[in-house]
Design a protein around this motif. Structure first.
Motif, PDB file in Angstrom:
ATOM      1  N   GLY B  76      22.488  13.358 -34.351  1.00 35.91           N
ATOM      2  CA  GLY B  76      21.832  13.692 -33.087  1.00 35.91           C
ATOM      3  C   GLY B  76      20.652  12.786 -32.826  1.00 35.91           C
ATOM      4  O   GLY B  76      19.853  12.507 -33.714  1.00 35.91           O
ATOM      5  N   ILE B  97      25.754  12.693 -31.133  1.00 38.17           N
ATOM      6  CA  ILE B  97      25.369  13.595 -30.038  1.00 38.17           C
ATOM      7  C   ILE B  97      24.124  12.979 -29.438  1.00 38.17           C
ATOM      8  O   ILE B  97      23.087  12.884 -30.111  1.00 38.17           O
ATOM      9  CB  ILE B  97      25.043  15.024 -30.528  1.00 38.17           C
ATOM     10  N   THR B  99      21.265  13.567 -27.083  1.00 40.58           N
ATOM     11  CA  THR B  99      20.736  14.786 -26.463  1.00 40.58           C
ATOM     12  C   THR B  99      19.993  14.541 -25.164  1.00 40.58           C
ATOM     13  O   THR B  99      19.665  15.480 -24.456  1.00 40.58           O
ATOM     14  CB  THR B  99      19.766  15.513 -27.431  1.00 40.58           C
ATOM     15  N   LEU B 105      18.808  19.605 -32.065  1.00 41.91           N
ATOM     16  CA  LEU B 105      20.199  20.014 -31.870  1.00 41.91           C
ATOM     17  C   LEU B 105      20.242  21.536 -31.787  1.00 41.91           C
ATOM     18  O   LEU B 105      19.387  22.218 -32.362  1.00 41.91           O
ATOM     19  CB  LEU B 105      21.066  19.555 -33.047  1.00 41.91           C
TER      20      LEU B 105
END
Lengths: 113, 242
Positions: B76, B97, B99, B105
């Motif tokens: 993340g 990921i 964000t 996260l």
């Protein structure tokens, strides 16, 4: 910061309750926030004031009970003083957090239709 | 009319809720946790400041892993896929990921990532959280263990300054120990800070550069690997990376 996403989750919960009771407005929101929850109360208030505009909480007051961290030994139940090493000197057990990590919606007061 | 005091104000309905504000996140986290348990997978939530050495640690872990186990990662970050790219190059199937503006996260982001990563055959899934010593500690992702990377350059007082993070740690990895000869760091002071913030304080000094402590870290992970019924600890060897 994450206080904004917490307020969004809070608003969603309040809206569910408001729909259940067919509330016109929410007048008061009461929270319990633990000292070790990671939530900064002042930032939470600011986030609430920002996000409540144009929502059912637009006029709601926010009351926050801050819960202090309480550590105890799971064996002998003795309480630990703040700042101490978190291992019971007698039982050698790691301390358990009894309270102080809450992020809880306690109560709301709504004006019903 | 208000029945309490007879005034003309509309009646206020008080409702007791007593529910965690993060109940939605926690439901998804429990769902993730079930998936991991069913697959016999050890999910590690790896947290730490930006620059604490999380990705380098995972690269060194993948390189040094001694036996047949399948490692995977979800990385993340606010921007870029660099961490996942580095891990992929080190032979660890990884998903990024990104964000955007979120500093942590959450369970939903991890759940979505699981749709895009082939995790069913993995033994270990490293969830490399966004670099941040504050917010990630608040959100349950469904992980099995929390590991915090704390580098020797961050200062001895970090455990005492960030008790929320360190309370949740199952293990602290003191990273970049190869730099110790160049610093005035009192490692005993760090251990003391951890003893006052972490109920079962556990710390392994490591260096991704020299390999110090990596064997102990891998042993710590191996002791926590769930064994699948009937399979013992044997794992099928697979091709490295994707």
């Amino acid at each position: 910061m994450h206080e904004y996403s917490i307020v969004q989750a809070l608003m969603a919960q309040v809206e569910v309750e408001a729909r259940k009771y067919r509330a016109v407005t929410v007048e008061k929101v009461e929270l319990k926030i633990g000292e070790l929850s990671g939530v900064e109360v002042d930032l939470l208030r600011t986030a609430f004031e920002t996000f409540r505009e144009r929502s059912i909480c637009a006029r709601a007051s926010l009351e926050i009970e801050v819960v202090p961290a309480r550590w105890s030994c799971p064996s002998c139940k003795e309480l630990f003083q703040a700042g101490c090493r978190l291992q019971c000197p007698d039982c050698r057990q790691p301390a358990q957090l009894e309270s102080g990590d809450e992020i809880v919606l306690q109560r709301i007061e709504m004006e019903a239709a | 009319m208000c029945e309490t005091c007879g005034c003309g104000d509309p009646e206020l309905v008080p409702v007791e809720i007593q529910q965690s504000i993060l109940a939605g996140n926690d439901r998804v986290a429990a769902h993730n946790r079930e998936h991991f348990a069913d697959a016999g997978l050890l999910a590690i939530n790896l947290m730490g400041s930006p620059g604490s050495g999380k990705t380098a640690l995972l690269e060194a872990t993948a390189t040094a892993w001694p036996h047949e186990s399948r490692l995977g990662a979800i990385s993340g970050d606010l921007a870029t896929t660099r961490d996942a790219d580095r891990l992929g190059a080190a032979g660890v199937p990884s998903l990024s990921i990104t964000t955007g503006s979120s500093c942590h996260l959450d369970a939903e982001l991890v759940h979505t990532a699981l749709h895009d990563l082939d995790w069913h055959g993995l033994d270990l899934l490293f969830i490399e959280n966004v670099g941040n010593l504050v917010c990630p500690a608040v959100y349950d992702l469904g992980q099995t263990v929390n590991v915090v990377a704390l580098s020797v350059t961050e200062g001895e007082d970090k455990p005492l300054k960030y008790p929320v993070m360190f309370r949740k740690a199952d293990l602290v990895l003191l990273t970049k120990t190869d730099l110790l000869p160049h610093l005035d760091v009192d490692v005993a002071a760090i251990e003391d800070g951890l003893a006052r913030t972490m109920p079962a304080a556990a710390m392994i000094p490591v260096s991704a550069k020299t390999g110090e402590g990596i064997t102990d870290w891998i042993a710590w992970l191996n002791r926590r690997l769930p064994t699948l019924a009937g399979a013992g600890s044997a794992r099928t060897k697979t091709a490295a990376g994707r």
